[in-house]
Scaffold this active site. Structure first.
Site, PDB file in Angstrom:
ATOM      1  N   GLY A  38       0.758  -1.243   0.000  1.00  0.00           N
ATOM      2  CA  GLY A  38       0.000   0.000   0.000  1.00  0.00           C
ATOM      3  C   GLY A  38       0.784   1.285   0.000  1.00  0.00           C
ATOM      4  O   GLY A  38       0.196   2.358  -0.198  1.00  0.00           O
ATOM      5  N   ARG A  52      -5.308   2.746 -15.864  1.00  0.00           N
ATOM      6  CA  ARG A  52      -5.437   3.550 -14.646  1.00  0.00           C
ATOM      7  C   ARG A  52      -6.112   4.912 -14.861  1.00  0.00           C
ATOM      8  O   ARG A  52      -6.967   5.294 -14.057  1.00  0.00           O
ATOM      9  CB  ARG A  52      -4.082   3.712 -13.952  1.00  0.00           C
ATOM     10  N   CYS A  67     -12.936   3.011 -28.982  1.00  0.00           N
ATOM     11  CA  CYS A  67     -14.238   3.647 -29.153  1.00  0.00           C
ATOM     12  C   CYS A  67     -14.977   3.772 -27.821  1.00  0.00           C
ATOM     13  O   CYS A  67     -15.992   3.107 -27.580  1.00  0.00           O
ATOM     14  CB  CYS A  67     -15.053   2.852 -30.163  1.00  0.00           C
TER      15      CYS A  67
HETATM   16  C1  LIG Z   1      -2.809  -5.115  -4.137  1.00  0.00           C
HETATM   17  C2  LIG Z   1      -2.334  -5.742  -2.898  1.00  0.00           C
HETATM   18  C3  LIG Z   1      -1.040  -5.465  -2.420  1.00  0.00           C
HETATM   19  C4  LIG Z   1      -0.107  -4.483  -3.073  1.00  0.00           C
HETATM   20  O1  LIG Z   1      -0.536  -3.185  -2.973  1.00  0.00           O
HETATM   21  P1  LIG Z   1       0.410  -1.964  -3.426  1.00  0.00           P
HETATM   22  O2  LIG Z   1      -0.404  -0.769  -3.187  1.00  0.00           O
HETATM   23  O3  LIG Z   1       0.740  -2.172  -4.867  1.00  0.00           O
HETATM   24  O4  LIG Z   1       1.632  -2.021  -2.570  1.00  0.00           O
HETATM   25  C5  LIG Z   1      -0.627  -6.126  -1.280  1.00  0.00           C
HETATM   26  N1  LIG Z   1      -1.429  -7.013  -0.635  1.00  0.00           N
HETATM   27  C6  LIG Z   1      -2.674  -7.293  -1.069  1.00  0.00           C
HETATM   28  C7  LIG Z   1      -3.489  -8.267  -0.316  1.00  0.00           C
HETATM   29  C8  LIG Z   1      -3.161  -6.672  -2.210  1.00  0.00           C
HETATM   30  O5  LIG Z   1      -4.412  -6.951  -2.627  1.00  0.00           O
END
Ligand SMILES: *Cc1c(COP(=O)(O)O)cnc(C)c1O
Length: 417
Positions: free
Chosen positions: A239, A312, A342
């Site tokens: 995250g 994205r 499209c």
């Molecule tokens: C998507 C995800 C991650 C990675 O998230 P990032 O924001 O790319 O670091 C880690 N753990 C789980 C369970 C995820 O779904």
């Protein structure tokens, strides 16, 4: 920090001219820098050197085999969310005991595959899944190591589509339900609870939500221990955000210090699941300008990459920096950078000031290394882009460009009789 730099007025990926890559391999083209990838992994991993830990790269951010192999060589484990990702991680040579398996909808076959491979643990997201894993493991004569994914109910203050640790999200178990779930797990014949897991969202730009979640998890850990259930692993998920535009996310070192400080005195082994922060700025998408067009209300730059290549911007309204591969110092114009698909949501940038580019020129879309190629599709029967990894002077074709033949391969039998 990354190794896509301008030298003598031209964009390079490490020691290789991006324009040369586009000439050889065509566009749209994903280009990754191996040195950037290694540097990001090292920066992240070493931020936790004060504590026992495994850094498990989140495969869904970028699942290219060669890229996974490069990370594996740095000592990375992997966080997977499907049987397909397990297959990729194993193919790339990642040791099974460094693989953790997350996700709310694991199917029976996928659970079997992971048990047979001998992964470190399942991050379990519901009672139904826990019971399913127990049954599958019993049938195979195995014991499944698990963590329960706790939903700590904290607001990560990120885009709602990528926040996962709030009460309203589909992920994990409510903290109050979790104690009972652990007690049930401990009683199950083929289940061994070995960890606690959480993942609160993606593209977080402050440390506070992580610390808030950690606080709740540690309080829960205490209750768990008091209930006689001891676990070895604490999985904090991924995250950590990256600067796409003006964001100023904490440096991994600062993040690592805050977490290790908060965990001082415990003997838990930490698991981290970073994706974006490792791969995001390690890749660019190179695209060619096909046309420019001016309507009474807008200027458009029409490029050969589209929402099928990089989703994205259309999916989250995300910002990606776009620059010329060979800047010519022309005055800027406010434009929309759009693709040929499209759909009106097919854009890479809206209301962006860009130099007055012409057809045939190359543009680089930055920070495309995570959730770029992995989210790509064949919509509008567009063959998917090639992926190149540059490592110093070396150019590796990490994925060939798809052909028209690839597009129809799995359908041909039906018309050829
Ligand atoms: C998507 C995800 C991650 C990675 O998230 P990032 O924001 O790319 O670091 C880690 N753990 C789980 C369970 C995820 O779904």
């Amino acid at each position: 920090m990354h190794y896509f730099e301008y030298k003598n007025g031209e964009l390079y990926a490490e020691n290789v001219k991006v324009a040369d890559l586009a000439a050889t391999y065509g566009t749209p083209l994903y280009v990754y820098s191996a040195a950037t990838l290694r540097r990001h992994f090292e920066a992240f991993d070493s931020a936790f050197e004060g504590i026992e830990h495994i850094t498990c790269f989140s495969v869904k951010a970028n699942s290219n085999l060669k890229l996974l192999q490069l990370l594996g060589e740095q000592g990375a484990g992997m966080d997977i969310v499907s049987g397909g990702e397990l297959f990729r991680a194993l193919k790339a040579g990642i040791p099974a005991d460094k693989i953790v398996y997350s996700g709310v909808g694991k199917r029976t076959e996928e659970i079997e595959e992971a048990l047979l491979a001998g992964i470190l643990m399942f991050n379990v997201e519901s009672m139904g899944e826990l019971e399913r894993i127990n049954a599958v493991a019993k049938d195979l004569g195995k014991v499944a190591r698990i963590s329960l994914r706790i939903n700590p109910d904290v607001d990560p203050k990120t885009h709602p589509y990528i926040s996962t640790g709030m009460k309203k999200n589909k992920f994990g178990l409510d903290i109050e339900q979790s104690l009972l779930a652990y007690k049930a797990a401990a009683e199950m014949e083929a289940i061994e609870p070995i960890g606690i897991d959480c993942h609160i969202g993606s593209q977080l730009t402050t440390i506070e939500p992580f610390l808030e979640a950690l606080d709740k998890i540690m309080a829960f850990h205490k209750r768990l221990t008091e209930a006689g259930i001891t676990v070895k692993y604490l999985d904090l998920g991924g995250g950590l955000g990256i600067p796409y535009d003006a964001e100023e996310p904490p440096h991994p070192t600062e993040f690592g210090k805050a977490i290790t400080d908060a965990l001082a005195g415990t003997d838990l082994t930490l698991i981290l699941e970073p994706g974006r922060v490792i791969a995001g700025n390690s890749g660019i998408l190179v695209t060619n300008v096909v046309y420019t067009k001016t309507t009474p209300s807008k200027h458009f730059v029409i490029v050969d990459s589209a929402m099928n290549d990089l989703a994205r911007p259309s999916l989250y309204g995300s910002y990606h920096l776009i620059s010329e591969v060979a800047p010519k110092g022309r005055p800027e114009k406010n434009v929309d950078v759009v693709g040929p698909i499209c759909e009106s949501t097919d854009f890479l940038a809206r209301d962006r000031d860009l130099p007055d580019v012409e057809p045939g020129e190359l543009l680089a879309v930055f920070s495309a290394g995570a959730y770029g190629f992995t989210m790509s599709s064949n919509y509008n029967s567009r063959a998917r882009a090639a992926e190149i990894i540059v490592d110093g002077d070396k150019v590796i074709v990490a994925r060939k460009r798809e052909t028209y033949r690839d597009l129809v391969e799995l359908e041909l039998e039906s018309i050829e009789g």
